[in-house]
Design an enzyme around this catalytic site. Structure first.
Site, PDB file in Angstrom:
ATOM      1  N   ARG A   1       0.790  -1.196  -0.083  1.00 42.25           N
ATOM      2  CA  ARG A   1      -0.108  -0.030   0.162  1.00 42.25           C
ATOM      3  C   ARG A   1       0.820   1.451   0.049  1.00 42.25           C
ATOM      4  O   ARG A   1       1.134   2.032  -0.960  1.00 42.25           O
ATOM      5  CB  ARG A   1      -0.956  -0.057   1.225  1.00 42.25           C
ATOM      6  CG  ARG A   1      -2.000   1.043   1.307  1.00 42.25           C
ATOM      7  CD  ARG A   1      -1.658   2.558   1.447  1.00 42.25           C
ATOM      8  NE  ARG A   1      -1.108   2.398   2.899  1.00 42.25           N
ATOM      9  CZ  ARG A   1      -0.402   3.691   3.303  1.00 42.25           C
ATOM     10  NH1 ARG A   1      -0.253   4.803   2.650  1.00 42.25           N
ATOM     11  NH2 ARG A   1       0.079   3.816   4.625  1.00 42.25           N
TER      12      ARG A   1
ATOM     13  N   CYS B   1       3.980   9.365   0.021  1.00 44.21           N
ATOM     14  CA  CYS B   1       2.698   9.710  -0.071  1.00 44.21           C
ATOM     15  C   CYS B   1       2.412  10.925  -0.954  1.00 44.21           C
ATOM     16  O   CYS B   1       3.293  11.677  -1.212  1.00 44.21           O
ATOM     17  CB  CYS B   1       2.217  10.519   1.445  1.00 44.21           C
ATOM     18  SG  CYS B   1       0.815  11.309   1.398  1.00 44.21           S
TER      19      CYS B   1
HETATM   20  P1  HMG Z   1     -13.554  14.398  -2.213  1.00 45.01           P
HETATM   21  O1  HMG Z   1     -13.150  14.809  -3.733  1.00 45.01           O
HETATM   22  O2  HMG Z   1     -13.371  15.544  -1.418  1.00 45.01           O
HETATM   23  O3  HMG Z   1     -14.728  13.617  -2.098  1.00 45.01           O
HETATM   24  O4  HMG Z   1     -12.200  13.376  -1.810  1.00 45.01           O
HETATM   25  P2  HMG Z   1     -16.324  14.066  -2.023  1.00 45.01           P
HETATM   26  O5  HMG Z   1     -16.757  13.711  -0.974  1.00 45.01           O
HETATM   27  O6  HMG Z   1     -16.417  15.519  -2.348  1.00 45.01           O
HETATM   28  O7  HMG Z   1     -17.080  13.321  -3.121  1.00 45.01           O
HETATM   29  C1  HMG Z   1     -16.826  13.409  -4.696  1.00 45.01           C
HETATM   30  C2  HMG Z   1     -16.919  12.259  -5.389  1.00 45.01           C
HETATM   31  O8  HMG Z   1     -16.254  11.109  -5.292  1.00 45.01           O
HETATM   32  C3  HMG Z   1     -18.616  11.862  -4.943  1.00 45.01           C
HETATM   33  O9  HMG Z   1     -19.024  11.207  -6.474  1.00 45.01           O
HETATM   34  C4  HMG Z   1     -18.148  10.657  -4.310  1.00 45.01           C
HETATM   35  O10 HMG Z   1     -19.365   9.527  -4.325  1.00 45.01           O
HETATM   36  C5  HMG Z   1     -17.019  10.209  -4.631  1.00 45.01           C
HETATM   37  P3  HMG Z   1     -20.306  11.952  -7.358  1.00 45.01           P
HETATM   38  O11 HMG Z   1     -21.398  12.077  -6.406  1.00 45.01           O
HETATM   39  O12 HMG Z   1     -19.368  13.185  -7.588  1.00 45.01           O
HETATM   40  O13 HMG Z   1     -20.161  11.254  -8.397  1.00 45.01           O
HETATM   41  N1  HMG Z   1     -16.211   9.571  -3.668  1.00 45.01           N
HETATM   42  C6  HMG Z   1     -15.578   8.399  -3.800  1.00 45.01           C
HETATM   43  N2  HMG Z   1     -15.203   7.472  -4.896  1.00 45.01           N
HETATM   44  C7  HMG Z   1     -14.513   6.512  -4.582  1.00 45.01           C
HETATM   45  N3  HMG Z   1     -13.973   6.167  -3.259  1.00 45.01           N
HETATM   46  C8  HMG Z   1     -13.976   7.090  -2.347  1.00 45.01           C
HETATM   47  C9  HMG Z   1     -14.778   8.200  -2.406  1.00 45.01           C
HETATM   48  N4  HMG Z   1     -14.980   9.409  -1.529  1.00 45.01           N
HETATM   49  C10 HMG Z   1     -15.727  10.029  -2.286  1.00 45.01           C
HETATM   50  N5  HMG Z   1     -13.292   6.699  -1.136  1.00 45.01           N
HETATM   51  C11 HMG Z   1     -11.395  11.740  -0.482  1.00 45.01           C
HETATM   52  C12 HMG Z   1     -12.343  12.826  -0.469  1.00 45.01           C
HETATM   53  C13 HMG Z   1     -11.098  11.418   1.083  1.00 45.01           C
HETATM   54  C14 HMG Z   1     -12.134  10.509  -1.197  1.00 45.01           C
HETATM   55  C15 HMG Z   1     -10.104  12.087  -0.976  1.00 45.01           C
HETATM   56  O14 HMG Z   1      -9.656  12.999  -0.733  1.00 45.01           O
HETATM   57  C16 HMG Z   1      -9.077  10.873  -1.162  1.00 45.01           C
HETATM   58  O15 HMG Z   1      -9.605   9.806  -1.730  1.00 45.01           O
HETATM   59  N6  HMG Z   1      -7.951  11.058  -0.321  1.00 45.01           N
HETATM   60  C17 HMG Z   1      -7.044  10.151   0.066  1.00 45.01           C
HETATM   61  C18 HMG Z   1      -5.548  10.493  -0.274  1.00 45.01           C
HETATM   62  C19 HMG Z   1      -4.714   9.505   0.073  1.00 45.01           C
HETATM   63  O16 HMG Z   1      -5.144   8.507  -0.127  1.00 45.01           O
HETATM   64  N7  HMG Z   1      -3.461   9.825   0.276  1.00 45.01           N
HETATM   65  C20 HMG Z   1      -2.313   9.061   0.571  1.00 45.01           C
HETATM   66  C21 HMG Z   1      -2.645   8.275   1.687  1.00 45.01           C
HETATM   67  S1  HMG Z   1      -2.097   8.964   3.408  1.00 45.01           S
HETATM   68  C22 HMG Z   1      -0.400   8.625   3.658  1.00 45.01           C
HETATM   69  O17 HMG Z   1       0.166   8.046   2.787  1.00 45.01           O
HETATM   70  C23 HMG Z   1       0.043   8.776   5.056  1.00 45.01           C
HETATM   71  C24 HMG Z   1       0.223   7.483   5.898  1.00 45.01           C
HETATM   72  O18 HMG Z   1       1.033   6.465   4.934  1.00 45.01           O
HETATM   73  C25 HMG Z   1       0.782   7.553   6.977  1.00 45.01           C
HETATM   74  C26 HMG Z   1       1.770   8.255   7.222  1.00 45.01           C
HETATM   75  O19 HMG Z   1       2.787   8.251   6.778  1.00 45.01           O
HETATM   76  O20 HMG Z   1       2.118   8.902   8.092  1.00 45.01           O
HETATM   77  C27 HMG Z   1      -0.961   6.594   5.786  1.00 45.01           C
HETATM   78 MG    MG Z   2       3.067   6.643   5.218  1.00 46.48          MG
END
Ligand code: HMG
Ligand code: MG
Length: 286
Positions: free
Chosen positions: A15, A239
């Site tokens: 992941r 990330c």
């Molecule tokens: P958004 O664009 O703000 O979503 O994204 P929304 O709520 O405004 O919805 C827009 C549209 O997207 C809607 O569809 C929703 O249904 C759809 P429409 O009605 O327009 O047809 N939608 C989705 N579809 C599929 N899957 C979903 C989803 N959610 C809404 N989950 C969201 C908000 C949170 C989804 C977006 O910002 C996102 O996916 N962010 C994730 C970013 C990410 O994964 N970053 C990397 C991971 S973090 C990391 O790496 C750190 C970590 O490793 C720890 C560390 O290192 O400290 C974990």
């Molecule tokens: Mg991480």
């Protein structure tokens, strides 16, 4: 020195290791990586992310990956950034989920399109829903040391998120040095203070190796009583919303260090070494 007799290593390569990879990685290659890792003694892996596919395209095949993990019968964690993601995880019967909220609101706006307070509110109903579905809940505090957007992250910002996670009764709290800028002194102090405040919580250390201090940070966290660590095979990772950050501490380097200190991981180091070249071949970065 406080070296525990045993630690748990949670492999995050499939992941965190792959999510930021710009070149397409096929579903078959991901399955091969998971299959090889599952034979090394690793007992838990992060393999899927139900982030919006437009935000993290590399994880768009997570439903198929989760189904594969179910077939293999392994214990895996799926990242769930919002309620919609949680429903996708429930649909595929993922056993464990990971919520993630940054201590820095600037990061949260970039990473999940919400402020810290807004995402904490959404987490409340998500935790209830996930508990009802019988899922194990890990909760990340990302950018728990510094942040590329706001710079210094205060202990109070970390405490604010931790306090809510403790109140919600999550199963483990994963403290992330997302951009790899923490040093052992900061790590020791932050984990010690968290343990003093919330002694019954289970903590995990998640260190990116940008400044080559991740192994030292593991040792520092151990001095504060932490016995669970995330790592990524081959040191893959990053990330997409943490500019400049490199991969996690490499699993093989972490296992090697712990093994030499007599600390048991239940992971076969020689088997792990065989997987590392394949993992690295999937990445354009290491
Ligand atoms: P958004 O664009 O703000 O979503 O994204 P929304 O709520 O405004 O919805 C827009 C549209 O997207 C809607 O569809 C929703 O249904 C759809 P429409 O009605 O327009 O047809 N939608 C989705 N579809 C599929 N899957 C979903 C989803 N959610 C809404 N989950 C969201 C908000 C949170 C989804 C977006 O910002 C996102 O996916 N962010 C994730 C970013 C990410 O994964 N970053 C990397 C991971 S973090 C990391 O790496 C750190 C970590 O490793 C720890 C560390 O290192 O400290 C974990
Ligand atoms: Mg991480």
């Amino acid at each position: 020195m406080n070296i525990p007799s045993e630690v748990e290593i949670i492999e995050v390569g499939p992941r965190d290791g792959l999510q930021n990879e710009p070149n397409p990685i096929t579903t078959e290659q991901k399955k091969e990586l998971i299959s090889q890792l599952s034979k090394t003694g690793i007992s838990r892996m992060e393999t899927a992310s139900f982030a919006h596919p437009k935000w993290v395209p590399q994880m768009a095949d997570s439903e198929e990956i989760a189904n594969y993990c179910n077939e293999l019968g392994i214990t895996y964690v799926a990242l769930t950034p919002n309620a919609k993601a949680l429903e996708r995880a429930i649909q595929v019967k993922a056993p464990q989920i990971a919520l993630f909220i940054g201590a820095s609101s600037e990061f949260n706006k970039k990473n999940i399109n919400k402020t810290t307070s807004e995402s904490l509110i959404e987490c409340e109903s998500m935790v209830t829903r996930a508990k009802d579905a019988g899922m194990f809940i890990r909760a990340y505090i990302s950018m728990a040391f510094t942040c590329p957007y706001q710079g210094h992250v205060s202990f109070d910002e970390v405490k604010y998120v931790c306090d809510r996670f403790v109140g919600l009764g999550v199963d483990e709290i994963d403290v992330g040095d997302t951009n790899g800028q923490a040093n052992p002194k900061m790590v020791y102090e932050r984990f010690s203070r968290l343990r003093d405040l919330y002694p019954d919580a289970t903590y995990v250390g998640h260190f990116h190796d940008t400044e080559k201090m991740a192994l030292a940070n593991v040792i520092a966290a151990m001095q504060a009583g932490v016995t669970k660590f995330d790592s990524s095979i081959g040191g893959l990772g990053g990330c997409p919303y943490s500019p400049g950050a490199t991969g996690n501490v490499a699993t093989e380097e972490l296992v090697n260090m712990l093994m030499r200190m007599g600390c048991e991981t239940q992971i076969n180091y020689q088997e792990l070494l065989k997987v590392s070249p394949f993992a690295k071949s999937l990445s354009s970065r290491v």
